[in-house]
Design a protein around this motif. Structure first.
Motif, PDB file in Angstrom:
ATOM      1  N   THR A  53       0.838  -1.204   0.000  1.00  0.00           N
ATOM      2  CA  THR A  53       0.000   0.000   0.000  1.00  0.00           C
ATOM      3  C   THR A  53       0.869   1.248   0.000  1.00  0.00           C
ATOM      4  O   THR A  53       0.652   2.177  -0.790  1.00  0.00           O
ATOM      5  CB  THR A  53      -0.940   0.010   1.215  1.00  0.00           C
ATOM      6  OG1 THR A  53      -1.708  -1.192   1.208  1.00  0.00           O
ATOM      7  CG2 THR A  53      -1.854   1.195   1.203  1.00  0.00           C
ATOM      8  N   ALA A  54       1.859   1.286   0.874  1.00  0.00           N
ATOM      9  CA  ALA A  54       2.756   2.437   0.951  1.00  0.00           C
ATOM     10  C   ALA A  54       3.611   2.556  -0.309  1.00  0.00           C
ATOM     11  O   ALA A  54       3.861   3.661  -0.796  1.00  0.00           O
ATOM     12  CB  ALA A  54       3.642   2.327   2.184  1.00  0.00           C
ATOM     13  N   VAL A  55       4.049   1.426  -0.839  1.00  0.00           N
ATOM     14  CA  VAL A  55       4.847   1.442  -2.067  1.00  0.00           C
ATOM     15  C   VAL A  55       4.024   2.015  -3.218  1.00  0.00           C
ATOM     16  O   VAL A  55       4.503   2.846  -3.990  1.00  0.00           O
ATOM     17  CB  VAL A  55       5.354   0.020  -2.406  1.00  0.00           C
ATOM     18  CG1 VAL A  55       5.925  -0.038  -3.814  1.00  0.00           C
ATOM     19  CG2 VAL A  55       6.398  -0.420  -1.387  1.00  0.00           C
ATOM     20  N   ASP A  56       2.771   1.599  -3.323  1.00  0.00           N
ATOM     21  CA  ASP A  56       1.897   2.099  -4.380  1.00  0.00           C
ATOM     22  C   ASP A  56       1.740   3.615  -4.287  1.00  0.00           C
ATOM     23  O   ASP A  56       1.815   4.318  -5.297  1.00  0.00           O
ATOM     24  CB  ASP A  56       0.533   1.418  -4.315  1.00  0.00           C
ATOM     25  CG  ASP A  56      -0.374   1.847  -5.451  1.00  0.00           C
ATOM     26  OD1 ASP A  56       0.003   1.661  -6.626  1.00  0.00           O
ATOM     27  OD2 ASP A  56      -1.468   2.375  -5.156  1.00  0.00           O
ATOM     28  N   VAL A  57       1.531   4.117  -3.078  1.00  0.00           N
ATOM     29  CA  VAL A  57       1.398   5.567  -2.893  1.00  0.00           C
ATOM     30  C   VAL A  57       2.680   6.271  -3.332  1.00  0.00           C
ATOM     31  O   VAL A  57       2.635   7.266  -4.064  1.00  0.00           O
ATOM     32  CB  VAL A  57       1.056   5.911  -1.429  1.00  0.00           C
ATOM     33  CG1 VAL A  57       1.172   7.411  -1.181  1.00  0.00           C
ATOM     34  CG2 VAL A  57      -0.330   5.401  -1.073  1.00  0.00           C
ATOM     35  N   ALA A  58       3.812   5.756  -2.908  1.00  0.00           N
ATOM     36  CA  ALA A  58       5.089   6.392  -3.269  1.00  0.00           C
ATOM     37  C   ALA A  58       5.302   6.386  -4.781  1.00  0.00           C
ATOM     38  O   ALA A  58       5.703   7.395  -5.364  1.00  0.00           O
ATOM     39  CB  ALA A  58       6.240   5.680  -2.568  1.00  0.00           C
ATOM     40  N   LEU A  59       5.037   5.254  -5.415  1.00  0.00           N
ATOM     41  CA  LEU A  59       5.250   5.170  -6.859  1.00  0.00           C
ATOM     42  C   LEU A  59       4.340   6.133  -7.611  1.00  0.00           C
ATOM     43  O   LEU A  59       4.765   6.786  -8.567  1.00  0.00           O
ATOM     44  CB  LEU A  59       5.019   3.738  -7.352  1.00  0.00           C
ATOM     45  CG  LEU A  59       6.001   2.688  -6.851  1.00  0.00           C
ATOM     46  CD1 LEU A  59       5.648   1.321  -7.424  1.00  0.00           C
ATOM     47  CD2 LEU A  59       7.432   3.051  -7.171  1.00  0.00           C
ATOM     48  N   ARG A  60       3.098   6.225  -7.173  1.00  0.00           N
ATOM     49  CA  ARG A  60       2.161   7.139  -7.848  1.00  0.00           C
ATOM     50  C   ARG A  60       2.540   8.599  -7.599  1.00  0.00           C
ATOM     51  O   ARG A  60       2.526   9.416  -8.515  1.00  0.00           O
ATOM     52  CB  ARG A  60       0.735   6.869  -7.381  1.00  0.00           C
ATOM     53  CG  ARG A  60       0.193   5.563  -7.889  1.00  0.00           C
ATOM     54  CD  ARG A  60      -1.219   5.297  -7.368  1.00  0.00           C
ATOM     55  NE  ARG A  60      -1.649   3.966  -7.697  1.00  0.00           N
ATOM     56  CZ  ARG A  60      -2.126   3.601  -8.888  1.00  0.00           C
ATOM     57  NH1 ARG A  60      -2.222   4.482  -9.852  1.00  0.00           N
ATOM     58  NH2 ARG A  60      -2.504   2.357  -9.103  1.00  0.00           N
ATOM     59  N   ARG A  61       2.870   8.931  -6.355  1.00  0.00           N
ATOM     60  CA  ARG A  61       3.219  10.320  -6.031  1.00  0.00           C
ATOM     61  C   ARG A  61       4.476  10.774  -6.755  1.00  0.00           C
ATOM     62  O   ARG A  61       4.623  11.950  -7.094  1.00  0.00           O
ATOM     63  CB  ARG A  61       3.409  10.495  -4.520  1.00  0.00           C
ATOM     64  CG  ARG A  61       2.174  10.298  -3.677  1.00  0.00           C
ATOM     65  CD  ARG A  61       1.152  11.383  -3.901  1.00  0.00           C
ATOM     66  NE  ARG A  61       1.675  12.693  -3.659  1.00  0.00           N
ATOM     67  CZ  ARG A  61       1.306  13.496  -2.684  1.00  0.00           C
ATOM     68  NH1 ARG A  61       0.383  13.118  -1.849  1.00  0.00           N
ATOM     69  NH2 ARG A  61       1.842  14.690  -2.555  1.00  0.00           N
ATOM     70  N   LEU A  62       5.398   9.830  -6.967  1.00  0.00           N
ATOM     71  CA  LEU A  62       6.651  10.167  -7.638  1.00  0.00           C
ATOM     72  C   LEU A  62       6.580   9.938  -9.150  1.00  0.00           C
ATOM     73  O   LEU A  62       7.589  10.060  -9.845  1.00  0.00           O
ATOM     74  CB  LEU A  62       7.803   9.368  -7.023  1.00  0.00           C
ATOM     75  CG  LEU A  62       8.062   9.694  -5.546  1.00  0.00           C
ATOM     76  CD1 LEU A  62       8.999   8.679  -4.927  1.00  0.00           C
ATOM     77  CD2 LEU A  62       8.596  11.104  -5.399  1.00  0.00           C
ATOM     78  N   PHE A  64       6.250   7.244 -11.095  1.00  0.00           N
ATOM     79  CA  PHE A  64       6.975   6.150 -11.740  1.00  0.00           C
ATOM     80  C   PHE A  64       6.017   5.375 -12.641  1.00  0.00           C
ATOM     81  O   PHE A  64       4.834   5.255 -12.333  1.00  0.00           O
ATOM     82  CB  PHE A  64       7.576   5.199 -10.696  1.00  0.00           C
ATOM     83  CG  PHE A  64       8.817   5.735 -10.039  1.00  0.00           C
ATOM     84  CD1 PHE A  64      10.022   5.783 -10.721  1.00  0.00           C
ATOM     85  CD2 PHE A  64       8.780   6.186  -8.740  1.00  0.00           C
ATOM     86  CE1 PHE A  64      11.164   6.280 -10.123  1.00  0.00           C
ATOM     87  CE2 PHE A  64       9.919   6.685  -8.119  1.00  0.00           C
ATOM     88  CZ  PHE A  64      11.117   6.727  -8.813  1.00  0.00           C
ATOM     89  N   PRO A  65       6.517   4.815 -13.742  1.00  0.00           N
ATOM     90  CA  PRO A  65       5.664   3.999 -14.610  1.00  0.00           C
ATOM     91  C   PRO A  65       5.177   2.745 -13.867  1.00  0.00           C
ATOM     92  O   PRO A  65       5.847   2.242 -12.960  1.00  0.00           O
ATOM     93  CB  PRO A  65       6.580   3.608 -15.774  1.00  0.00           C
ATOM     94  CG  PRO A  65       7.860   4.321 -15.589  1.00  0.00           C
ATOM     95  CD  PRO A  65       7.876   4.941 -14.235  1.00  0.00           C
ATOM     96  N   ASP A  66       4.025   2.221 -14.263  1.00  0.00           N
ATOM     97  CA  ASP A  66       3.450   1.052 -13.604  1.00  0.00           C
ATOM     98  C   ASP A  66       4.370  -0.162 -13.632  1.00  0.00           C
ATOM     99  O   ASP A  66       4.385  -0.965 -12.700  1.00  0.00           O
ATOM    100  CB  ASP A  66       2.108   0.681 -14.239  1.00  0.00           C
ATOM    101  CG  ASP A  66       1.008   1.672 -13.894  1.00  0.00           C
ATOM    102  OD1 ASP A  66       1.175   2.448 -12.918  1.00  0.00           O
ATOM    103  OD2 ASP A  66      -0.019   1.689 -14.600  1.00  0.00           O
TER     104      ASP A  66
END
Length: 87
Positions: A53-62, A64-66
């Protein structure tokens, strides 16, 4: 809790290059390095895996491509045995 963590500096001669196509995945890995689920036990720390969950938030906020998430799963799978004292 009686847990000790050994931290060592990496000598400069052990530096390595990252291929350009892996840049996003490596940067993402470094950005989510604090998102591990860990259990403290009498035997020491047991690393469970990344908090998705936290990784998903970080990737989206930054932004990064899916596809980077899939790379993180591979990196997580490789890291867990090492973090838990295996090889």
């Amino acid at each position: 809790m009686g847990v000790s963590v050994e931290v060592t500096e990496t000598p400069e001669d052990e530096a390595f290059d990252i291929m350009a196509k892996n840049k996003d995945s490596m940067l993402a890995w470094l950005n989510v390095e604090t998102q591990w689920k860990v259990i403290a036990s009498m035997a020491g720390l047991i690393w469970i895996g990344l908090n998705y969950t936290a990784v998903d938030v970080a990737l989206r906020r930054l932004s990064f491509p899916d596809a980077v998430f899939d790379d993180l799963l591979v990196m997580e799978k490789a890291a867990l045995p090492i973090l838990n004292g295996g090889a």
